[in-house]
Each structure stands twice: as C-alpha cells, then as structure tokens.
Design a protein around this motif. Structure first.
Motif, PDB file in Angstrom:
ATOM      1  N   LEU A  67      25.286  71.072  54.923  1.00 24.40           N
ATOM      2  CA  LEU A  67      25.656  69.911  54.120  1.00 24.40           C
ATOM      3  C   LEU A  67      24.574  68.838  54.221  1.00 24.40           C
ATOM      4  O   LEU A  67      24.001  68.605  55.299  1.00 24.40           O
ATOM      5  CB  LEU A  67      26.985  69.338  54.593  1.00 24.40           C
ATOM      6  N   GLU A  68      24.323  68.185  53.120  1.00 25.34           N
ATOM      7  CA  GLU A  68      23.426  67.026  53.093  1.00 25.34           C
ATOM      8  C   GLU A  68      24.220  65.847  52.551  1.00 25.34           C
ATOM      9  O   GLU A  68      24.602  65.837  51.378  1.00 25.34           O
ATOM     10  CB  GLU A  68      22.195  67.299  52.241  1.00 25.34           C
ATOM     11  N   VAL A  69      24.468  64.867  53.430  1.00 27.18           N
ATOM     12  CA  VAL A  69      25.336  63.745  53.100  1.00 27.18           C
ATOM     13  C   VAL A  69      24.532  62.456  53.214  1.00 27.18           C
ATOM     14  O   VAL A  69      23.889  62.188  54.236  1.00 27.18           O
ATOM     15  CB  VAL A  69      26.564  63.686  54.030  1.00 27.18           C
ATOM     16  N   MET A  70      24.565  61.651  52.158  1.00 23.87           N
ATOM     17  CA  MET A  70      23.941  60.336  52.172  1.00 23.87           C
ATOM     18  C   MET A  70      24.988  59.283  52.526  1.00 23.87           C
ATOM     19  O   MET A  70      26.137  59.373  52.092  1.00 23.87           O
ATOM     20  CB  MET A  70      23.306  60.027  50.816  1.00 23.87           C
ATOM     21  N   TYR A  71      24.590  58.278  53.322  1.00 23.30           N
ATOM     22  CA  TYR A  71      25.544  57.248  53.742  1.00 23.30           C
ATOM     23  C   TYR A  71      24.814  55.921  53.935  1.00 23.30           C
ATOM     24  O   TYR A  71      23.612  55.884  54.185  1.00 23.30           O
ATOM     25  CB  TYR A  71      26.252  57.656  55.039  1.00 23.30           C
ATOM     26  N   LYS A  72      25.578  54.835  53.800  1.00 26.76           N
ATOM     27  CA  LYS A  72      24.992  53.502  53.924  1.00 26.76           C
ATOM     28  C   LYS A  72      24.649  53.206  55.385  1.00 26.76           C
ATOM     29  O   LYS A  72      25.145  53.869  56.294  1.00 26.76           O
ATOM     30  CB  LYS A  72      25.940  52.450  53.353  1.00 26.76           C
ATOM     31  N   PRO A  73      23.806  52.164  55.625  1.00 25.19           N
ATOM     32  CA  PRO A  73      23.304  51.930  56.986  1.00 25.19           C
ATOM     33  C   PRO A  73      24.415  51.579  57.976  1.00 25.19           C
ATOM     34  O   PRO A  73      25.443  50.994  57.622  1.00 25.19           O
ATOM     35  CB  PRO A  73      22.337  50.754  56.800  1.00 25.19           C
ATOM     36  N   GLN A  74      24.163  51.941  59.203  1.00 30.01           N
ATOM     37  CA  GLN A  74      24.976  51.508  60.337  1.00 30.01           C
ATOM     38  C   GLN A  74      24.126  50.520  61.134  1.00 30.01           C
ATOM     39  O   GLN A  74      23.058  50.874  61.639  1.00 30.01           O
ATOM     40  CB  GLN A  74      25.386  52.698  61.190  1.00 30.01           C
ATOM     41  N   THR A 116      27.032  31.704  63.639  1.00 33.37           N
ATOM     42  CA  THR A 116      27.023  33.165  63.513  1.00 33.37           C
ATOM     43  C   THR A 116      25.782  33.597  62.748  1.00 33.37           C
ATOM     44  O   THR A 116      25.541  33.138  61.633  1.00 33.37           O
ATOM     45  CB  THR A 116      28.287  33.659  62.791  1.00 33.37           C
ATOM     46  N   TYR A 117      25.019  34.495  63.372  1.00 26.94           N
ATOM     47  CA  TYR A 117      23.794  35.010  62.772  1.00 26.94           C
ATOM     48  C   TYR A 117      24.034  36.465  62.359  1.00 26.94           C
ATOM     49  O   TYR A 117      24.579  37.256  63.140  1.00 26.94           O
ATOM     50  CB  TYR A 117      22.627  34.896  63.746  1.00 26.94           C
ATOM     51  N   ARG A 118      23.646  36.800  61.159  1.00 20.75           N
ATOM     52  CA  ARG A 118      23.964  38.110  60.577  1.00 20.75           C
ATOM     53  C   ARG A 118      22.679  38.853  60.205  1.00 20.75           C
ATOM     54  O   ARG A 118      21.754  38.295  59.621  1.00 20.75           O
ATOM     55  CB  ARG A 118      24.834  37.939  59.337  1.00 20.75           C
ATOM     56  N   CYS A 119      22.694  40.162  60.533  1.00 21.30           N
ATOM     57  CA  CYS A 119      21.609  41.050  60.109  1.00 21.30           C
ATOM     58  C   CYS A 119      22.164  41.990  59.043  1.00 21.30           C
ATOM     59  O   CYS A 119      23.161  42.680  59.284  1.00 21.30           O
ATOM     60  CB  CYS A 119      21.065  41.851  61.292  1.00 21.30           C
ATOM     61  N   GLU A 120      21.524  42.008  57.887  1.00 22.32           N
ATOM     62  CA  GLU A 120      21.943  42.860  56.783  1.00 22.32           C
ATOM     63  C   GLU A 120      20.885  43.929  56.539  1.00 22.32           C
ATOM     64  O   GLU A 120      19.688  43.655  56.602  1.00 22.32           O
ATOM     65  CB  GLU A 120      22.144  42.050  55.503  1.00 22.32           C
ATOM     66  N   ALA A 121      21.359  45.168  56.255  1.00 23.22           N
ATOM     67  CA  ALA A 121      20.464  46.274  55.921  1.00 23.22           C
ATOM     68  C   ALA A 121      21.063  47.028  54.742  1.00 23.22           C
ATOM     69  O   ALA A 121      22.281  47.150  54.614  1.00 23.22           O
ATOM     70  CB  ALA A 121      20.276  47.205  57.113  1.00 23.22           C
ATOM     71  N   SER A 122      20.205  47.555  53.878  1.00 22.58           N
ATOM     72  CA  SER A 122      20.679  48.251  52.678  1.00 22.58           C
ATOM     73  C   SER A 122      19.782  49.438  52.366  1.00 22.58           C
ATOM     74  O   SER A 122      18.608  49.476  52.748  1.00 22.58           O
ATOM     75  CB  SER A 122      20.725  47.293  51.479  1.00 22.58           C
ATOM     76  N   ASN A 123      20.386  50.426  51.685  1.00 26.97           N
ATOM     77  CA  ASN A 123      19.636  51.559  51.156  1.00 26.97           C
ATOM     78  C   ASN A 123      20.215  51.921  49.791  1.00 26.97           C
ATOM     79  O   ASN A 123      20.978  51.132  49.200  1.00 26.97           O
ATOM     80  CB  ASN A 123      19.651  52.749  52.121  1.00 26.97           C
ATOM     81  N   ALA A 124      19.897  53.102  49.288  1.00 23.49           N
ATOM     82  CA  ALA A 124      20.341  53.485  47.948  1.00 23.49           C
ATOM     83  C   ALA A 124      21.854  53.660  47.863  1.00 23.49           C
ATOM     84  O   ALA A 124      22.417  53.611  46.772  1.00 23.49           O
ATOM     85  CB  ALA A 124      19.643  54.776  47.523  1.00 23.49           C
ATOM     86  N   VAL A 125      22.513  53.861  48.994  1.00 21.31           N
ATOM     87  CA  VAL A 125      23.969  54.083  48.993  1.00 21.31           C
ATOM     88  C   VAL A 125      24.739  52.771  49.027  1.00 21.31           C
ATOM     89  O   VAL A 125      25.746  52.604  48.334  1.00 21.31           O
ATOM     90  CB  VAL A 125      24.374  54.987  50.173  1.00 21.31           C
ATOM     91  N   GLY A 126      24.269  51.810  49.836  1.00 24.82           N
ATOM     92  CA  GLY A 126      25.016  50.558  49.947  1.00 24.82           C
ATOM     93  C   GLY A 126      24.420  49.637  50.984  1.00 24.82           C
ATOM     94  O   GLY A 126      23.286  49.824  51.444  1.00 24.82           O
ATOM     95  N   LYS A 127      25.206  48.605  51.348  1.00 25.00           N
ATOM     96  CA  LYS A 127      24.759  47.556  52.256  1.00 25.00           C
ATOM     97  C   LYS A 127      25.747  47.434  53.403  1.00 25.00           C
ATOM     98  O   LYS A 127      26.961  47.562  53.220  1.00 25.00           O
ATOM     99  CB  LYS A 127      24.635  46.228  51.510  1.00 25.00           C
ATOM    100  N   SER A 128      25.223  47.147  54.611  1.00 23.35           N
ATOM    101  CA  SER A 128      26.052  46.929  55.795  1.00 23.35           C
ATOM    102  C   SER A 128      25.471  45.768  56.585  1.00 23.35           C
ATOM    103  O   SER A 128      24.322  45.358  56.375  1.00 23.35           O
ATOM    104  CB  SER A 128      26.112  48.184  56.672  1.00 23.35           C
ATOM    105  N   HIS A 129      26.238  45.212  57.524  1.00 25.51           N
ATOM    106  CA  HIS A 129      25.764  44.106  58.342  1.00 25.51           C
ATOM    107  C   HIS A 129      26.412  44.136  59.722  1.00 25.51           C
ATOM    108  O   HIS A 129      27.431  44.806  59.932  1.00 25.51           O
ATOM    109  CB  HIS A 129      26.042  42.757  57.661  1.00 25.51           C
ATOM    110  N   ALA A 130      25.788  43.382  60.637  1.00 24.26           N
ATOM    111  CA  ALA A 130      26.340  43.156  61.972  1.00 24.26           C
ATOM    112  C   ALA A 130      26.123  41.691  62.314  1.00 24.26           C
ATOM    113  O   ALA A 130      25.089  41.108  61.963  1.00 24.26           O
ATOM    114  CB  ALA A 130      25.681  44.068  63.005  1.00 24.26           C
ATOM    115  N   ASP A 131      27.093  41.075  62.993  1.00 29.81           N
ATOM    116  CA  ASP A 131      27.062  39.646  63.299  1.00 29.81           C
ATOM    117  C   ASP A 131      26.835  39.406  64.791  1.00 29.81           C
ATOM    118  O   ASP A 131      27.241  40.215  65.636  1.00 29.81           O
ATOM    119  CB  ASP A 131      28.367  38.970  62.878  1.00 29.81           C
ATOM    120  N   TYR A 132      26.173  38.251  65.101  1.00 29.14           N
ATOM    121  CA  TYR A 132      26.001  37.792  66.475  1.00 29.14           C
ATOM    122  C   TYR A 132      26.450  36.333  66.516  1.00 29.14           C
ATOM    123  O   TYR A 132      25.905  35.491  65.792  1.00 29.14           O
ATOM    124  CB  TYR A 132      24.541  37.905  66.923  1.00 29.14           C
ATOM    125  N   MET A 133      27.435  36.008  67.359  1.00 26.81           N
ATOM    126  CA  MET A 133      27.950  34.644  67.466  1.00 26.81           C
ATOM    127  C   MET A 133      27.249  33.943  68.626  1.00 26.81           C
ATOM    128  O   MET A 133      27.318  34.384  69.778  1.00 26.81           O
ATOM    129  CB  MET A 133      29.465  34.662  67.685  1.00 26.81           C
TER     130      MET A 133
END
Length: 413
Positions: free
Chosen positions: A212-219, A285-302
């Motif tokens: 299987l080849e599965v594309m997924y948004k960033p973690q 709160t400081y946020r890091c956002e990352a994106s690719n062709a599938v979608g966008k994700s983020h992680a927060d630091y308080m």
C-alpha cells in the motif's frame, strides 16, 4: 464358457467371492502432471486372472500384458495377488473410473476413481488506486484462474487476516474465483503489504501481494531545546524546534503567535524559534504549522515567563566581631517552598540575637554606672536632748544646737 457376473456392492473397494477371494482397490487423487498409481489386489488368491480397464472399458493390462498402446501406462508390479500400474503425466482427460476384474466363479469387478486436481494457473491482485489518501476506502480484487476444484481465497494485511467477498465462475471443468476486499487506509498502512493467499489441495503457500502507498498530512511536534529543564525565566533565552513528518514530506513550515503578533525580538530560522532575552510580554501560545499536498497540521507551545531567581540577605548582628550571614534563595519548581522556610528561620534567629545582645549591653552599662557613683547623706544629732527634763526643753535644745551639730558622712558602696 460361463458368463461374466459382476459383483456390485455398496463399497467399491471390496468384492467378496464365493470361494473366499476378495478384490481390493483404492481411489486415487493426483495433481495434474503428476503420476497416478492404480492397484488391484486379491486377498486369499488362487491364481485367478487379474486385468485392469480404463473408463472406456478398454483393457490396459491383462495379467502382465498391455494391449493398450498408451505408453504412459507402465507395469509397476504383477503377481498372483496384485496388479499395480502407474500413469504418468496425468491430465484432466484421464479422470474417471478404472475397473479391476478378477476371473473367478462368479467373476468379480470393482472400480477405483482417479480425481485430477488443477492448481490456479494465475493469481493476480488488482488495486483501485496505486496511491491512496489517508481516510479513503479503496477496493482490491484477487483473481485465481482455471483451478479445479474452486479455490478459497484469504486476505491478510501484514499479519492480520481480513474478510473479503468471493465469486465463483465455472468454465467447462475449470473454476475462476474472484475475491473483493474493501479497505479503509490510514497513515499506519503506508508500506504495509496486502496479501492474497490461496487455499487449494493441489498447491501450498501460493500467494501474491501488493504494498500500500498512502499519502497523509504532516504530523507536527514542538520540542524545547533550551532550557532543557526547569522554568522559563525572565532574562533567560528560549529555543524551540519544530519537526514535521508527512507523505509527501512537508514543504512549507512557519511559526506564528496565536491571537497576537510575533514579538520583534523573536528570531525564526527555518524550523527553529529563538528568544534571547525573555520578558513577561512574551507570554502566549506559539504555533508551528506545516503543510503538504494532502493538508495542513500544527502543534502549539504555551510560554509562561517566570520571575528571575532572587537572593535575600538575612539581618546581621554586630558584636565586638561583626558577622554577616547571607542566605541565598534559589527559585526552582522542586525547592521554592523549602527556601522560603529557611529564610523565615534566619529572620527569627537574627531578631533573637539582637534582643539578647541589647540586654547584655544594658546590664554592662548599669554595672559600670553604679560602680563609679557612690551615695552620700548627712545625719544631725541634737546635742543635749538627752539631758532635757521634758520634750519641749529637748526641742528647744535641739534647735539651738543645730548650728553646732557635727556633720557625719556615711558611704554606701
């Protein structure tokens, strides 16, 4: 010549004779292309003639003689009690009943059945999409063609068995089986093999697989590089690193401050965020956002900035020798309460020392004062008061003699 009488019983393997001879044989199952062995055996033999016939009732062997010209039949063993013949390169056309005959009175005849197994000639997996996106449901089809009997198909994803839906089609004497599998894929399925396995008596461990080849948004994950441990305090630096994994690999990564503008003194370099001198205005709160062709994700630091660590000196006591004992309080998550208690004890000890010292000083001063100042007083005695006849005369005499009285001094030490 006596007519041939067939012995037909419920069992095709045993036919008793009147004189005690028994004719015995077994069914044969063989894979196409292999060798089948047919055996006609006689129990309690009296040297009666044995022969073997094919499904068309043509004589293959009469005793040890082969009238049939098919060279694939070969004599394996001949005796008064057994006729054993091999058939090489078996094909589907060879399938059917073969007859063993024993010339007794009455004659005996039993049959053995040859069953030919045909393994699947081809095993193929078709997949709906070569590349799937996380959360999609994809369809896979596995086809086993031209088998006999029909094949049973099993599905596996890694080591986990899945359930598919099979359909069987018959073409002449052959069977084609197609099994359909619906699979909802996730990021954990990327690179995992999907296996189509065949259960068939003619073959073992026949399988095919597709990865299987599965594309997924960033973690996304934010980690604190400095300080490694402890609190983020005013005046100290802070360094954060953002890491992101996805398929395809994220190409766009950025830092932002949630619900506020990014402070001007914050330095962002690729995936790193650096604040060289923290202050209370950096809280948030400081946020890091990352994106690719599938979608966008983020992680927060308080971020919460604490006060810097402080040093509190205790009261000092002055004697002939002046001693100052400083007490330092180190602010940390683990020891703040113990440090405050140590400061309270130091303050109480200092106050007690001051009071004791003041009392000693007062006693010393009073002692020196009384040692240097002695008390003086005068007494006046009336002359002639003892010779007076009465009290009035004594008073008059005392007043008159007051001027001539002598001064006496007494000292008190």
């Amino acid at each position: 010549m006596k007519p041939l009488v067939l012995c037909l019983t419920l069992s095709p393997f045993l036919c008793p004779a009147g004189d005690g001879q028994n004719l015995v044989t077994e069914d044969v199952t063989v894979v196409e292309g292999d060798v089948a062995t047919i055996s006609c055996r006689v129990k309690n033999s009296d040297d009666s003639v044995i022969q073997l016939l094919n499904p068309n009732r043509q004589t293959i062997y009469f005793r040890d003689f082969r009238p049939l010209k098919d060279s694939r039949f070969q004599l394996v063993n001949f005796s008064n009690s057994e006729l054993r013949v091999s058939l090489t390169n078996v094909s589907i056309s060879d399938e059917g009943r073969y007859f063993c005959q024993l010339y007794t009175d009455p004659p005996q005849e039993i049959y053995t059945t040859i069953t030919v197994l045909v393994p699947p000639r081809n095993l193929v997996i078709d997949i709906e999409k070569e590349t799937a996106v996380e959360g999609e449901e994809i369809e896979l089809n596995c086809t086993a063609m031209a088998s006999r009997p029909a094949t049973t198909i099993r599905w596996f994803k890694g080591n986990k068995e899945l359930t598919g839906k099979s359909e069987v089609e018959r073409w002449s004497d052959m069977y084609t089986v197609t099994s359909q599998l619906l699979l909802k894929v996730g990021r954990e399925d990327d690179g995992v093999p999907v296996i189509c396995l065949v259960d068939h008596p003619a073959v073992k461990d026949l399988q095919t697989q597709r990865y299987l080849e599965v594309m997924y948004k960033p973690q996304v994950r934010v980690s604190q590089n400095y300080p490694l441990q402890g609190l983020t305090r005013e005046g100290e630096p802070l360094e954060l690193t953002c890491t992101a994994f996805g398929k395809p690999q994220p190409t766009d990564m950025r830092w932002l401050r949630v619900d506020d503008e990014m402070p001007q003194h914050v330095v962002v370099s690729g995936s790193n965020l650096l604040i060289s001198n923290l202050n209370k205005t950096d809280n948030g709160t400081y946020r890091c956002e990352a994106s690719n062709a599938v979608g966008k994700s983020h992680a927060d630091y308080m971020l919460f900035v604490y006060d810097p660590p402080t040093t509190i000196p205790p009261p000092t006591t002055t004697t002939t020798t002046t001693t100052t004992i400083p007490t330092t309080i180190t602010d940390s998550r683990a020891g703040e309460e113990g440090a405050i208690q140590s400061v309270d004890h130091a303050v109480v000890g200092g106050v007690v020392a001051v009071v004791v010292f003041a009392m000693l000083c007062l006693l010393i001063i009073l002692g020196r004062y009384f040692a240097r100042h002695k008390g003086t007083y005068f007494t006046h005695e009336a002359k002639g008061a003892d010779d007076a006849a009465d009290a009035d005369t004594a008073i008059i005499n005392a007043e008159g003699g007051q001027n001539n009285s002598e001064e006496k001094k007494e000292y008190f030490i």
